[in-house]
Design a protein around this motif. Sequence first.
Motif, mmCIF file in Angstrom:
data_model
loop_
_atom_site.group_PDB
_atom_site.id
_atom_site.type_symbol
_atom_site.label_atom_id
_atom_site.label_comp_id
_atom_site.label_asym_id
_atom_site.label_seq_id
_atom_site.Cartn_x
_atom_site.Cartn_y
_atom_site.Cartn_z
ATOM 1 N N ASP A 278 -7.316 2.033 2.643
ATOM 2 C CA ASP A 278 -8.711 2.338 2.359
ATOM 3 C C ASP A 278 -9.646 1.368 3.070
ATOM 4 O OD1 ASP A 278 -8.048 0.118 0.943
ATOM 5 O OD2 ASP A 278 -8.323 1.023 -1.039
ATOM 6 N N ASN A 279 -10.922 1.504 2.766
ATOM 7 C CA ASN A 279 -11.940 0.680 3.430
ATOM 8 C C ASN A 279 -11.767 -0.805 3.134
ATOM 9 O OD1 ASN A 279 -13.139 2.960 4.515
ATOM 10 N ND2 ASN A 279 -14.506 3.254 2.755
ATOM 11 N N THR A 280 -11.367 -1.143 1.911
ATOM 12 C CA THR A 280 -11.181 -2.556 1.573
ATOM 13 C C THR A 280 -10.087 -3.174 2.434
ATOM 14 O OG1 THR A 280 -11.830 -2.042 -0.694
ATOM 15 C CG2 THR A 280 -10.699 -4.136 -0.326
ATOM 16 N N PHE A 281 -8.991 -2.451 2.598
ATOM 17 C CA PHE A 281 -7.896 -2.964 3.427
ATOM 18 C C PHE A 281 -8.326 -3.059 4.885
ATOM 19 C CE2 PHE A 281 -4.185 -2.263 6.112
ATOM 20 C CZ PHE A 281 -3.290 -3.204 5.616
ATOM 21 N N ARG A 282 -9.030 -2.058 5.370
ATOM 22 C CA ARG A 282 -9.423 -2.075 6.779
ATOM 23 C C ARG A 282 -10.444 -3.167 7.064
ATOM 24 N NH1 ARG A 282 -9.673 3.617 5.888
ATOM 25 N NH2 ARG A 282 -11.969 3.562 6.030
ATOM 26 N N SER A 283 -11.378 -3.406 6.123
ATOM 27 C CA SER A 283 -12.382 -4.460 6.355
ATOM 28 C C SER A 283 -11.760 -5.849 6.261
ATOM 29 C CB SER A 283 -13.514 -4.305 5.344
ATOM 30 O OG SER A 283 -13.015 -4.445 4.015
ATOM 31 N N GLU A 284 -10.715 -6.008 5.459
ATOM 32 C CA GLU A 284 -10.077 -7.330 5.333
ATOM 33 C C GLU A 284 -9.372 -7.723 6.616
ATOM 34 O OE1 GLU A 284 -6.792 -9.662 2.512
ATOM 35 O OE2 GLU A 284 -7.398 -7.574 2.077
ATOM 36 N N TYR A 285 -8.754 -6.769 7.290
ATOM 37 C CA TYR A 285 -7.985 -7.087 8.498
ATOM 38 C C TYR A 285 -8.668 -6.570 9.759
ATOM 39 C CZ TYR A 285 -4.244 -8.360 5.289
ATOM 40 O OH TYR A 285 -3.503 -8.968 4.304
ATOM 41 N N LYS B 161 0.817 -1.204 0.000
ATOM 42 C CA LYS B 161 0.000 0.000 0.000
ATOM 43 C C LYS B 161 0.855 1.261 0.000
ATOM 44 C CE LYS B 161 -4.376 -1.201 -0.031
ATOM 45 N NZ LYS B 161 -5.320 -0.665 -1.042
#
Length: 457
Positions: free
Chosen positions: A371-378, A311
């Motif tokens: 971003d939101n995708t990274f935060r929701s994945e982890y 990232k």
Amino acid sequence: MRERNGSPRPRLGGLLLYCSLVLLIGTASAQTARPPQPPRPPPSPKPPSPPPSPFPSPPPSPFPPSPMPPSPLPPPPRPPPPSPGPPDPPAPPSPPSPPPAPPFVPPAPPRPPANDTTYTFMTNTATYALYRNRASWTTALEVCRARGYTLASWAASNQELYDIFNGGWDYFYAAEFWVGVVRRANKTVYEFADGGAVPAIDGTPVDDYIVLADPDCLTDIRGCCATLTDRMVGPFLGGLQTPRSPKLVVRNCLTQFMYLCKGPLPPSPPPPSPPARPLAGNVVLRFTMDYVQLTTVAGRTQQFRQAVADKVAAEYSEAGTTVNVYELYQDTATDGAVVVKLLVGLPSSINENSAANYLFRLVNTPSIIFDNTFRSEYLISTPIMASLANTMELNSPPPSGVQQLASGGASEQDKRKVGLIAGLCAGLGLALAMGGVAAYVVLKKRRASMRKIHEIH
């Protein structure tokens, strides 16, 4: 009547014939001489004559008529007065007169001749220019000053004098040349052209060292000027046959010799700048997330480290930035956040002072990069905190610190260290066990021997 009286009448006819011929000849010549005239206009009709008077006309006067004076012509008409023209432009102001020159203006120094044969050499203290064109001492001084130099001088150590002599004599074969030593007319001591005192040469006072070649210069208003030559005046026989050393010869200042000018050393070049060191920013990220879940799943910790590096590298991809995540642990002492430390490579144009501006987006708005995708994945909660700890060389080892490695995320070096520590601990435990067994056996044998002794007694 005279014919009646008997006089000859043909004489009067001949006279009339002669006059007619003269008149005809004159008329013909006048017509041939005059240019052709334009045709005359027709005559104007004459006014009617008045009726005859009833009175008798007066008898003719016996005297001839007197000529009448011509009537005066009327004066020509006056020309009209000239019309007034445009007004004349004002005269330009006269340029201001130059200020009066002060009395006794010194002449400007002469321009150095362009065809001078000049040799330049340098010593430890100055730059010297030897002019092989001959000139008087006064002209030589003016030429040197015109170029920002002065005639040659030296310090009290005399080493500079020998360097001057060797440079002019040995290298450029100048047997004698002007230097800046002069004895002025109103003084009794020798000095340099810039006013400094001439030091003793090899411990000998200058008055005893100088050779007076032209005694008349002592009474000259220009003074006495010195040339630098060899002690032994004569042909140069070479360094191996004739030892050479400088000598000052005093002469008339108008004598023509080569001359040596002295100037400052050229400025030394600046030291080369050190090569640019590749720098990296030491960035600390703090994520609010479940550390137990991150470390429980095998390989998830390494995946998270790689995702963080990707990232940040994508954010600074234009500069080709390299990112290295060197530490990951949970900060149990404060809020339990997952701390990720990484080195972000800086371009060569970025230094320590501008690193904060270059990493402004990562340090101040990390939630946009992750971003939101990274935060929701982890399962990361906002806000994400970031700070720039310092800048360091890219090839230096990462800063040391307390490190709690997650399972599955340790490097090979860390694994070797853990194995080495475990082996040492196992060996120490085994040694302690063997030592205990040996001590127990020895103690047991000693007790058995003591019982036997008591039984004997």
